[in-house]
Design a protein around this motif. Structure first.
Motif, short mmCIF file in Angstrom:
data_model
loop_
_atom_site.label_atom_id
_atom_site.label_comp_id
_atom_site.label_asym_id
_atom_site.label_seq_id
_atom_site.Cartn_x
_atom_site.Cartn_y
_atom_site.Cartn_z
N ILE A 325 0.87 -1.17 0.00
CA ILE A 325 0.00 0.00 0.00
C ILE A 325 0.91 1.23 0.00
O ILE A 325 1.83 1.33 0.81
CB ILE A 325 -0.92 0.04 1.23
CG1 ILE A 325 -1.66 -1.29 1.40
CG2 ILE A 325 -1.91 1.19 1.13
CD1 ILE A 325 -2.41 -1.41 2.71
N VAL A 326 0.67 2.15 -0.91
CA VAL A 326 1.48 3.36 -1.00
C VAL A 326 0.55 4.56 -0.96
O VAL A 326 -0.46 4.61 -1.69
CB VAL A 326 2.33 3.39 -2.29
CG1 VAL A 326 3.24 4.62 -2.30
CG2 VAL A 326 3.16 2.12 -2.42
N ALA A 327 0.87 5.51 -0.10
CA ALA A 327 0.08 6.74 0.02
C ALA A 327 0.96 7.94 -0.27
O ALA A 327 2.17 7.92 0.03
CB ALA A 327 -0.53 6.85 1.41
N ALA A 346 4.92 3.98 2.47
CA ALA A 346 4.56 2.67 1.93
C ALA A 346 4.49 1.64 3.06
O ALA A 346 5.21 1.73 4.06
CB ALA A 346 5.57 2.22 0.88
N SER A 347 3.60 0.68 2.87
CA SER A 347 3.52 -0.49 3.73
C SER A 347 3.64 -1.73 2.86
O SER A 347 3.08 -1.77 1.76
CB SER A 347 2.19 -0.53 4.48
OG SER A 347 2.04 -1.75 5.18
N THR A 353 2.72 -1.98 9.23
CA THR A 353 3.82 -1.04 9.47
C THR A 353 4.01 -0.19 8.23
O THR A 353 3.65 -0.59 7.12
CB THR A 353 5.13 -1.78 9.80
OG1 THR A 353 5.50 -2.62 8.70
CG2 THR A 353 4.98 -2.62 11.06
N TRP A 354 4.64 0.99 8.43
CA TRP A 354 4.82 1.94 7.34
C TRP A 354 6.24 2.49 7.34
O TRP A 354 6.87 2.60 8.39
CB TRP A 354 3.83 3.11 7.49
CG TRP A 354 2.41 2.69 7.30
CD1 TRP A 354 1.58 2.13 8.23
CD2 TRP A 354 1.66 2.76 6.09
NE1 TRP A 354 0.35 1.86 7.68
CE2 TRP A 354 0.37 2.24 6.36
CE3 TRP A 354 1.95 3.22 4.80
CZ2 TRP A 354 -0.62 2.17 5.39
CZ3 TRP A 354 0.96 3.15 3.84
CH2 TRP A 354 -0.30 2.63 4.13
N THR A 355 6.71 2.81 6.15
CA THR A 355 8.00 3.48 6.05
C THR A 355 7.87 4.91 6.56
O THR A 355 6.77 5.45 6.67
CB THR A 355 8.47 3.53 4.59
OG1 THR A 355 7.56 4.33 3.81
CG2 THR A 355 8.57 2.14 3.98
N LYS A 406 9.76 1.92 -1.57
CA LYS A 406 10.90 1.99 -0.66
C LYS A 406 11.88 3.08 -1.09
O LYS A 406 12.52 3.72 -0.27
CB LYS A 406 11.62 0.64 -0.60
CG LYS A 406 10.81 -0.47 0.05
CD LYS A 406 11.61 -1.78 0.07
CE LYS A 406 10.81 -2.91 0.71
NZ LYS A 406 11.57 -4.18 0.71
N SER A 407 12.04 3.24 -2.39
CA SER A 407 12.94 4.27 -2.92
C SER A 407 12.31 4.83 -4.18
O SER A 407 11.43 4.22 -4.80
CB SER A 407 14.32 3.68 -3.22
OG SER A 407 14.23 2.61 -4.15
N TRP A 408 12.79 6.01 -4.58
CA TRP A 408 12.13 6.74 -5.67
C TRP A 408 13.17 7.34 -6.62
O TRP A 408 14.28 7.67 -6.22
CB TRP A 408 11.26 7.87 -5.09
CG TRP A 408 10.13 7.35 -4.29
CD1 TRP A 408 10.14 7.06 -2.95
CD2 TRP A 408 8.82 7.02 -4.76
NE1 TRP A 408 8.92 6.57 -2.56
CE2 TRP A 408 8.09 6.54 -3.65
CE3 TRP A 408 8.20 7.10 -6.00
CZ2 TRP A 408 6.76 6.13 -3.76
CZ3 TRP A 408 6.87 6.70 -6.10
CH2 TRP A 408 6.17 6.22 -5.00
#
Length: 665
Positions: A325-327, A346-347, A353-355, A406-408
């Motif tokens: 899941i990405v917000a 992101a989870s 849990t979330w980044t 996780k990364s962009w």
């Protein structure tokens, strides 16, 4: 075609600094394509909507003007477009959807210039070469409520849904089980509080099979209060549930702008929204999760990492399995006074849990109104928004993640930079994650005149090995060639099996449905097929060429592939007129193939020192072996030997090709 850039047009904003964790390789986008221009300085264009099918070939855009609501589409990924259709002269704000299979184009819209104001829908059927639009269907009057609509469509286009506010009675949901021929409307009770009639911002999601749906909305707690809460209702085989609150609901708090995402089976649902606590100290983005199709909800989690600043305009996306899941959201302020940053969290465990937030917009630019799209497997994510600098120049910006948020990548400006406004930015992504497009509304793009336009840009993105999910081959050990990535590769995912990589890319299909034959030697004919498929995946286009070799049978499975790699210059054959398709590939030949493929992919000359003592200076592949060693594609058969005359096994081939792929993507 629309997705494949014809010319390089990549503009990367600078000064990303600490705001970004780079992870994805650079993107190349097409030049902006003007789909529609008003052509008159006094005409206005607004409410751009953008939609695509799962395979990315069916694309559509809609917009509103003073003359009504309009629509155009492409059935070939944007290579060609229909002429604009004037859907309804009284139409206004609209929502637009393609079914996943591309069979059905669905638009819901408000008729705000009609008397009385109405809710309307129109359904189009793709017939292979065009879209046949049906007549508008007027579902209800909305004079006493809010006319803005939200909708959804099942994967096969048979089930359609549209929702809107029906005065003080509640939320109206109209549904069709026959592709829009007939409609049934349900009114969902709004809840015990009184409506704040000015805005409810309803949102709806539906599972691909249409069996599950969830609608969410905001509503005022008191008649004259700005305090709002989030309500949701869910639909399953038993019908619509009674509405319940989702998210934070402390007295005096304010929750609004709900956004929904749903898993493929309809069971896991995520809702993101803005939350302002009772003390009024900063709005923050919160997320709550349901694991039973929206009937019950978890306690909300604040995902933006700080309560000191305001976070607005959330958007959320979910993988088919519901685990990723990405917000994204817009931050109004931070301690460095860099306003309007775009953040992402992101989870990867279904919302447990979330980044921490990643600030994906460039630090020297401001970002507004992010939108998000995610691939079916959750690995590739796109976020787009409108951006402007402090001199007032606007652009449409986009970033990409290849590892589920996780990364962009660095942000890319896909529009030309303009002194006036860009807004209404929307992003779509094909289900496999290979193709993406962005649409935006350009306002006042000529320095001396006010002319408004609808523009798009697109990109093709090859898949990454890191997202490999497994292969069907029973004769490949799970531990086979699990070694490290090539030294120049970019990745945050575990390496996984190299065979997984080739299977995900479609480069190797095995020797049968369940066997890979890892110890078999690779023939030159097989190698040509592998390399040609890699070229197709990397470039997103077919690879053909004349057949220069007389010993390649027309019936060979690799006939076209051999012509392809000869045309690319990846092979020169075993002579000017022979390819020797049945011969086994030596490690020396493999190095030559890989070095040439690297140069074909990157346009760069590939060189490196020769670390192996058993490679003769006179070898035709002397430089190529140095190249692939420098890239980390090979480590030799020992620290000092390459064994150039040895044959390559299929297992070794998988390692070579997967390492090369990780290097160039």
């Amino acid at each position: 075609m629309f997705w494949k850039p014809a010319t390089a047009s990549i503009v990367v904003t600078g000064l990303v600094g600490a705001f970004l964790t780079a992870g994805a390789s650079a993107m190349t986008w097409t030049e902006p394509n003007e789909l529609h221009s008003m052509g008159n300085v006094d005409d206005a264009l607004w409410d751009v909507e953008f939609a695509s099918s799962d395979n990315g070939l069916h694309v559509a855009a809609s917009w509103a003007t003073d003359d009504g609501v309009h629509l155009l589409w492409s059935l070939d990924g944007g290579e060609t477009w229909s002429t604009p259709e004037d859907v309804d002269a009284n139409g206004g704000d609209s929502e637009l959807y393609w079914s996943a299979d591309g069979s059905t184009l669905f638009m819901s819209y408000s008729r705000e210039d009609s008397e009385p104001n109405q809710i309307a829908v129109v359904v189009g059927t793709a017939n292979g070469s065009s879209v046949v639009l049906g007549d508008p269907e007027y579902l209800a009057d909305c004079s006493d409520g809010e006319c803005d609509t939200e909708g959804a469509v099942s994967a096969d286009g048979s089930k359609l849904l549209v929702t809107w506010m029906s005065s003080g009675d509640g939320i109206s949901v109209a549904e069709s089980d026959d592709g829009g021929t007939t409609w049934n409307t349900t009114v969902i009770a709004a809840g015990p509080e009184a409506f704040d009639d000015s805005e409810i911002d309803a949102q709806v999601v539906m599972s691909p099979n249409g069996a599950h749906a969830v609608v969410a909305w905001e509503r005022g707690i008191e008649e004259d209060s700005s305090d709002e809460v989030i309500y949701v209702a869910a639909r399953n085989a038993e019908g619509w549930s009674d509405p319940i609150r989702a998210g934070s609901n402390a007295d005096g708090s304010d929750s609004d702008d709900p956004r929904l995402a749903m898993s493929e089976d309809g069971q896991r649902v995520a809702i993101a929204y803005e939350y302002e606590p009772p003390d009024g100290e900063g709005e923050r983005a919160e997320v709550a999760i349901s694991e039973d199709g929206g009937l019950t909800w978890s306690s909300p989690v604040s995902v933006e990492g700080s309560e000191a600043f305001d976070d607005d305009d959330p958007a959320i996306a979910m993988s088919d399995d519901g685990m990723t899941i990405v917000a994204t959201f817009e931050r109004d302020h931070d301690s460095n006074d860099l306003t309007y940053l775009i953040g992402a969290v992101a989870s990867h465990d279904g919302g447990e849990t979330w980044t921490s937030p990643r600030w994906v917009s460039a630090g020297n630019l401001e970002g507004r109104d992010p939108t998000i799209a995610i691939s079916n497997d959750g690995h590739r994510v796109m976020i787009a928004w409108e951006s402007f600098d402090h001199a007032g120049a606007w652009s449409a910006q986009v970033v990409r993640s290849d590892d589920g948020g996780k990364s962009w990548s660095d942000p890319v400006s896909v529009s030309k930079q303009h002194a006036d406004k860009v807004d209404g930015t929307k992003v779509v992504l094909s289900g496999d994650g290979r193709t993406s497009a962005v649409a935006w509304h350009l306002d006042d793009y000529e320095s001396d005149e006010t002319i408004e336009a609808l523009e798009t840009a697109s990109t093709y993105m090859p898949l990454r090995c890191e997202a490999a999910n497994g292969h069907p081959f029973t004769d490949v050990s799970a531990a086979s060639y699990l070694g490290s990535l090539s030294v120049n590769s970019r990745s945050t995912f575990p390496v996984g099996n190299h065979v997984d990589c080739l299977y995900r890319l479609g480069v190797s299909k095995g020797t049968s449905a369940t066997t890979f034959s890892p110890d078999d030697y690779v023939t030159r004919e097989q190698m040509a097929a592998f390399l040609a498929r890699m070229h197709v995946e990397f470039n997103g286009e077919t690879c053909t060429g004349p057949q220069p070799f007389g010993d390649v049978a027309v019936t060979s499975f690799a006939y076209d592939a051999i012509g392809c790699i000869a045309e690319l210059g990846v092979t020169t054959g075993t002579s000017a007129i022979t390819f020797s398709p049945a011969d086994y590939v030596t490690r020396e030949q493999m190095a030559a193939f890989l070095a040439r493929m690297y140069e074909e992919f990157t346009g760069e000359t590939c060189t490196g020192p020769q670390p192996f003592g058993d490679v003769a200076v006179t070898s035709f592949a002397y430089d190529a072996i140095g190249c692939v060693a420098e890239l980390g594609v090979t480590t030799g058969t020992s620290a000092i030997t390459f064994s150039p005359a040895d044959y390559v096994t299929r297992e070794q081939m998988a390692a070579f090709l997967a390492r090369l792929w990780r290097t160039v993507t």
